[in-house]
Design a protein around this motif. Structure first.
Motif, PDB file in Angstrom:
ATOM      1  N   LEU A 134       0.822  -1.216   0.000  1.00  0.00           N
ATOM      2  CA  LEU A 134       0.000   0.000   0.000  1.00  0.00           C
ATOM      3  C   LEU A 134       0.853   1.263   0.000  1.00  0.00           C
ATOM      4  O   LEU A 134       0.636   2.165  -0.817  1.00  0.00           O
ATOM      5  CB  LEU A 134      -0.932  -0.009   1.213  1.00  0.00           C
ATOM      6  N   TYR A 135       1.816   1.350   0.899  1.00  0.00           N
ATOM      7  CA  TYR A 135       2.668   2.545   0.950  1.00  0.00           C
ATOM      8  C   TYR A 135       3.310   2.786  -0.418  1.00  0.00           C
ATOM      9  O   TYR A 135       3.338   3.910  -0.924  1.00  0.00           O
ATOM     10  CB  TYR A 135       3.769   2.376   2.002  1.00  0.00           C
ATOM     11  N   LYS A 306     -10.883  -4.594  11.309  1.00  0.00           N
ATOM     12  CA  LYS A 306      -9.840  -3.738  10.734  1.00  0.00           C
ATOM     13  C   LYS A 306      -8.819  -4.647  10.071  1.00  0.00           C
ATOM     14  O   LYS A 306      -8.660  -5.800  10.468  1.00  0.00           O
ATOM     15  CB  LYS A 306      -9.113  -2.941  11.838  1.00  0.00           C
ATOM     16  N   THR A 307      -8.126  -4.095   9.066  1.00  0.00           N
ATOM     17  CA  THR A 307      -6.927  -4.783   8.600  1.00  0.00           C
ATOM     18  C   THR A 307      -5.731  -3.925   9.000  1.00  0.00           C
ATOM     19  O   THR A 307      -5.898  -2.808   9.509  1.00  0.00           O
ATOM     20  CB  THR A 307      -6.925  -5.004   7.074  1.00  0.00           C
ATOM     21  N   VAL A 308      -4.544  -4.431   8.732  1.00  0.00           N
ATOM     22  CA  VAL A 308      -3.335  -3.722   9.163  1.00  0.00           C
ATOM     23  C   VAL A 308      -3.244  -2.311   8.585  1.00  0.00           C
ATOM     24  O   VAL A 308      -2.651  -1.427   9.217  1.00  0.00           O
ATOM     25  CB  VAL A 308      -2.063  -4.519   8.787  1.00  0.00           C
ATOM     26  N   VAL A 309      -3.828  -2.090   7.410  1.00  0.00           N
ATOM     27  CA  VAL A 309      -3.721  -0.758   6.801  1.00  0.00           C
ATOM     28  C   VAL A 309      -4.638   0.268   7.470  1.00  0.00           C
ATOM     29  O   VAL A 309      -4.528   1.464   7.203  1.00  0.00           O
ATOM     30  CB  VAL A 309      -3.989  -0.778   5.273  1.00  0.00           C
ATOM     31  N   ASP A 310      -5.536  -0.199   8.321  1.00  0.00           N
ATOM     32  CA  ASP A 310      -6.449   0.711   9.025  1.00  0.00           C
ATOM     33  C   ASP A 310      -5.887   1.194  10.352  1.00  0.00           C
ATOM     34  O   ASP A 310      -6.552   1.963  11.067  1.00  0.00           O
ATOM     35  CB  ASP A 310      -7.789   0.009   9.294  1.00  0.00           C
ATOM     36  N   ILE A 311      -4.703   0.727  10.711  1.00  0.00           N
ATOM     37  CA  ILE A 311      -4.167   0.993  12.045  1.00  0.00           C
ATOM     38  C   ILE A 311      -3.005   1.971  11.966  1.00  0.00           C
ATOM     39  O   ILE A 311      -1.975   1.690  11.352  1.00  0.00           O
ATOM     40  CB  ILE A 311      -3.653  -0.328  12.691  1.00  0.00           C
TER      41      ILE A 311
ATOM     42  N   HIS B 285       6.743  12.934  -3.566  1.00  0.00           N
ATOM     43  CA  HIS B 285       5.681  11.942  -3.706  1.00  0.00           C
ATOM     44  C   HIS B 285       5.193  11.446  -2.345  1.00  0.00           C
ATOM     45  O   HIS B 285       4.003  11.187  -2.164  1.00  0.00           O
ATOM     46  CB  HIS B 285       6.162  10.780  -4.581  1.00  0.00           C
ATOM     47  N   VAL B 286       6.103  11.308  -1.407  1.00  0.00           N
ATOM     48  CA  VAL B 286       5.680  10.926  -0.056  1.00  0.00           C
ATOM     49  C   VAL B 286       4.806  12.038   0.534  1.00  0.00           C
ATOM     50  O   VAL B 286       3.746  11.777   1.116  1.00  0.00           O
ATOM     51  CB  VAL B 286       6.895  10.647   0.859  1.00  0.00           C
ATOM     52  N   LEU B 287       5.241  13.281   0.372  1.00  0.00           N
ATOM     53  CA  LEU B 287       4.469  14.407   0.916  1.00  0.00           C
ATOM     54  C   LEU B 287       3.048  14.422   0.345  1.00  0.00           C
ATOM     55  O   LEU B 287       2.086  14.689   1.065  1.00  0.00           O
ATOM     56  CB  LEU B 287       5.174  15.738   0.610  1.00  0.00           C
ATOM     57  N   LEU B 288       2.923  14.118  -0.946  1.00  0.00           N
ATOM     58  CA  LEU B 288       1.589  14.161  -1.558  1.00  0.00           C
ATOM     59  C   LEU B 288       0.690  13.046  -1.020  1.00  0.00           C
ATOM     60  O   LEU B 288      -0.513  13.250  -0.824  1.00  0.00           O
ATOM     61  CB  LEU B 288       1.704  14.094  -3.080  1.00  0.00           C
ATOM     62  N   ALA B 289       1.252  11.870  -0.799  1.00  0.00           N
ATOM     63  CA  ALA B 289       0.432  10.798  -0.217  1.00  0.00           C
ATOM     64  C   ALA B 289      -0.077  11.220   1.165  1.00  0.00           C
ATOM     65  O   ALA B 289      -1.243  10.999   1.513  1.00  0.00           O
ATOM     66  CB  ALA B 289       1.234   9.493  -0.139  1.00  0.00           C
ATOM     67  N   PHE B 290       0.794  11.867   1.940  1.00  0.00           N
ATOM     68  CA  PHE B 290       0.357  12.332   3.258  1.00  0.00           C
ATOM     69  C   PHE B 290      -0.565  13.552   3.162  1.00  0.00           C
ATOM     70  O   PHE B 290      -1.366  13.798   4.061  1.00  0.00           O
ATOM     71  CB  PHE B 290       1.556  12.581   4.177  1.00  0.00           C
ATOM     72  N   ALA B 291      -0.459  14.304   2.075  1.00  0.00           N
ATOM     73  CA  ALA B 291      -1.408  15.412   1.865  1.00  0.00           C
ATOM     74  C   ALA B 291      -2.827  14.846   1.731  1.00  0.00           C
ATOM     75  O   ALA B 291      -3.793  15.416   2.251  1.00  0.00           O
ATOM     76  CB  ALA B 291      -1.027  16.203   0.615  1.00  0.00           C
ATOM     77  N   ILE B 311      -0.667   8.179  11.332  1.00  0.00           N
ATOM     78  CA  ILE B 311      -1.596   8.114  10.205  1.00  0.00           C
ATOM     79  C   ILE B 311      -1.827   6.667   9.781  1.00  0.00           C
ATOM     80  O   ILE B 311      -0.883   5.974   9.376  1.00  0.00           O
ATOM     81  CB  ILE B 311      -1.027   8.894   8.991  1.00  0.00           C
ATOM     82  N   ALA B 312      -3.070   6.204   9.852  1.00  0.00           N
ATOM     83  CA  ALA B 312      -3.382   4.859   9.359  1.00  0.00           C
ATOM     84  C   ALA B 312      -3.064   4.819   7.863  1.00  0.00           C
ATOM     85  O   ALA B 312      -3.509   5.691   7.103  1.00  0.00           O
ATOM     86  CB  ALA B 312      -4.842   4.523   9.611  1.00  0.00           C
ATOM     87  N   PRO B 313      -2.279   3.824   7.424  1.00  0.00           N
ATOM     88  CA  PRO B 313      -1.808   3.791   6.030  1.00  0.00           C
ATOM     89  C   PRO B 313      -2.915   3.933   4.987  1.00  0.00           C
ATOM     90  O   PRO B 313      -2.707   4.562   3.950  1.00  0.00           O
ATOM     91  CB  PRO B 313      -1.134   2.410   5.936  1.00  0.00           C
ATOM     92  N   ALA B 314      -4.090   3.399   5.252  1.00  0.00           N
ATOM     93  CA  ALA B 314      -5.169   3.455   4.260  1.00  0.00           C
ATOM     94  C   ALA B 314      -5.502   4.885   3.843  1.00  0.00           C
ATOM     95  O   ALA B 314      -5.950   5.117   2.716  1.00  0.00           O
ATOM     96  CB  ALA B 314      -6.415   2.757   4.786  1.00  0.00           C
ATOM     97  N   TYR B 315      -5.272   5.847   4.740  1.00  0.00           N
ATOM     98  CA  TYR B 315      -5.556   7.248   4.399  1.00  0.00           C
ATOM     99  C   TYR B 315      -4.654   7.778   3.286  1.00  0.00           C
ATOM    100  O   TYR B 315      -4.956   8.787   2.673  1.00  0.00           O
ATOM    101  CB  TYR B 315      -5.395   8.147   5.628  1.00  0.00           C
ATOM    102  N   LEU B 316      -3.528   7.109   3.051  1.00  0.00           N
ATOM    103  CA  LEU B 316      -2.594   7.565   2.014  1.00  0.00           C
ATOM    104  C   LEU B 316      -3.021   7.151   0.622  1.00  0.00           C
ATOM    105  O   LEU B 316      -2.526   7.687  -0.368  1.00  0.00           O
ATOM    106  CB  LEU B 316      -1.196   6.988   2.248  1.00  0.00           C
ATOM    107  N   SER B 317      -3.893   6.159   0.544  1.00  0.00           N
ATOM    108  CA  SER B 317      -4.170   5.531  -0.743  1.00  0.00           C
ATOM    109  C   SER B 317      -5.412   6.094  -1.399  1.00  0.00           C
ATOM    110  O   SER B 317      -6.420   6.363  -0.747  1.00  0.00           O
ATOM    111  CB  SER B 317      -4.338   4.017  -0.546  1.00  0.00           C
TER     112      SER B 317
END
Lengths: 329, 329
Positions: A134-135, A306-311, B285-291, B311-317
């Motif tokens: 995902l990252y 939840k999955t790991v990406v939600d944490i 590109h990292v900054l934009l994902a976190f934006a 930040i839960a990773p899913a928010y980046l996607s």
């Protein structure tokens, strides 16, 4: 400090690793192990902790903060996952990739009803590898992600070999092909067939008088498991098997190659690699970090699957926000 | 779909990379670039987007969803970070590690007052490397984490060399030492001095008639920057400098070695490695994902300063939860 009270469902390889893993987490304590076998037949390592029949768990909802599901993904978890989500915060390593959406829905329904947090599919793949996929995709959308497994023992494939007629014992190693990894890093963005990504190597102890040529043929032509791969079969003695193939090492890597710039003139490789001498130990340790997150989120009033990406990663760490900002960022 | 409206503060290397990066994110659009220079002197690549003086930003709080801070960490961000946190959701790559706690506090205060989400210290280190350091420590607490940088160009060290008398131009490459990486992977858990982890290689264009022996001596003995390292100095022509040293490649790796098992008999290596042909592009590109994450969290009513671990990773996607569960977990 009140410790996070951990329960273990299922006492196989992962269950034992979770038991030992709790000792490395100073904010956790083991409260009970739950089994479908006769509890009196199970000897655990931790003193003063009891083994209970799994049916007894429903009486212990006040004594356990997080249940760690350590059963199998094929038959155990589809039943036990939703069942326990209705009673406890849970974590599991459900790894039947194709069934994850259905499993998520089933667990989510029960977890929401019960007001619990249930984190599914933790471990390393699914789990840590999912996070990296995902990252990488979020950071470099014009790119391609590849997952390689091994070198390591695939238990499903080892089981399949053991079911072949004339096989007494067997271990199967999945080995990623350097040629494929090199092509990805070079920027070819190749479309890789299973055969081009991994090879499979089997170490087999044959029964006395068995037809080794037939065994080798039966393995190499087995659909789904081996037919699509270059497979090597080596016959070894029981002594050699016991000496050199008694562990459960595994690992693998996630590779992402992406391009940036006005004319896509820049390229970047993101690589995440695991080298694990004990697959169950590492899996168990990941589950425990997410157990901490499940507990904390539930304390904050969160519920659902939840999955790991939600944490948010900080929930996994025993350290405070101040410590993380000072020493880890 | 309403796009996330991005503003850029500062149009140097990172600002330009953010501008291009927006094009790879289908849910984003660039709204304006803000500079302390005379806006008429800045030519950007995107058509129909204006360059404004930075003082004009306060009039555009309704037109911009997230401001990407692209100034320097030494003097720009300590002022601009809190200032803009009082007006916009922001992301930045504040990388003055020792000052992160203070910077966080200053930004947090303003962001809470304004009801904005401000994610600080994104990028790759701090940023992605921070995430891996946290995950690794949480999973394998009985272990040790090592961060190596390079091979790549350190801009701070290149600047330092350029300030040496007689130096016309220079680039400094930080190179991790294979001997150290090997020792970590082997499980030595070494205590490594700066000299044992990295070496520094300088490519220098000397001014005509300059004393090269003196230059080499001045570089190698420079405190903080070079005295604690094995440093190599190579004198090259301007032509060679322009041909071979005009990019900004970088990268590095985070390595964690940890032990598990009843008697610590198992060992595990977690490795996260970046190989970047453009340091500013990847950072952008990292900054934009976190934006994207900052925008979404703020839409949910969240406010305050955050770091990447919050930040839960899913928010980046850009992908939905369903897609993530189906294809990425």
């Amino acid at each position: 400090m009140k410790k996070i009270r951990i329960g273990i469902i299922g006492y196989g390889n992962i269950g034992r690793s979770v038991e030992l893993g709790v000792r490395q987490n100073k904010d956790m304590e083991l409260v009970g192990v739950f089994t479908r076998r006769d509890p009196s037949t199970i000897k655990i390592i931790t003193k003063d902790v009891s083994v209970y029949h799994i049916d007894h768990a429903q009486n212990m909802t006040e004594q356990i903060d997080v249940m760690v599901q350590c059963g199998g993904s094929m038959s155990d978890m589809p039943v036990l996952g939703p069942l326990f989500a209705g009673m406890f915060n849970t974590v599991d390593g459900f790894d039947n990739h194709a069934k994850i959406p259905d499993y998520y829905d089933a667990v989510n329904k029960k977890a929401l009803e019960a007001g619990k947090v249930c984190i599914i599919s933790g471990g390393w793949d699914p789990g840590m590898f999912s996070l990296i996929r995902l990252y990488a995709d979020a950071i470099l959308p014009e790119g391609k992600t590849y997952t390689f497994w091994g070198k390591g023992i695939s238990q499903g494939h080892s089981d399949a070999v053991r079911r072949v007629k004339g096989v007494k014992n067997a271990k199967q190693y999945t080995i990623p092909l350097e040629s494929a990894i090199t092509a990805v890093k070079r920027g070819d963005m190749p479309e890789l067939t299973p055969r081009e990504k991994h090879k499979r190597v089997c170490y087999v102890v044959a029964e006395e008088g068995a037809d080794k040529i037939q065994i080798e043929h039966d393995i190499k032509t087995m659909p789904n498991y081996f037919a699509d791969y270059d497979t090597e079969v080596y016959f070894i003695t029981e002594e050699e098997f016991a000496k050199n193939h008694n562990g459960l090492p595994h690992g693998g890597l996630v590779l992402h190659y992406g391009k940036t710039g006005l004319n896509k003139e820049h390229n970047h490789t993101i690589e995440f690699k695991l080298d694990l001498s004990s697959n169950p130990d590492f899996t168990a340790h990941v589950l425990l970090a997410f157990a901490r997150a499940a507990y904390r989120l539930n304390q904050e009033g969160v519920s659902g699957a939840k999955t790991v990406v939600d944490i948010a990663p900080a929930y996994l760490s025993i350290r405070t926000g101040e410590e993380l900002r000072k020493y880890f960022i």
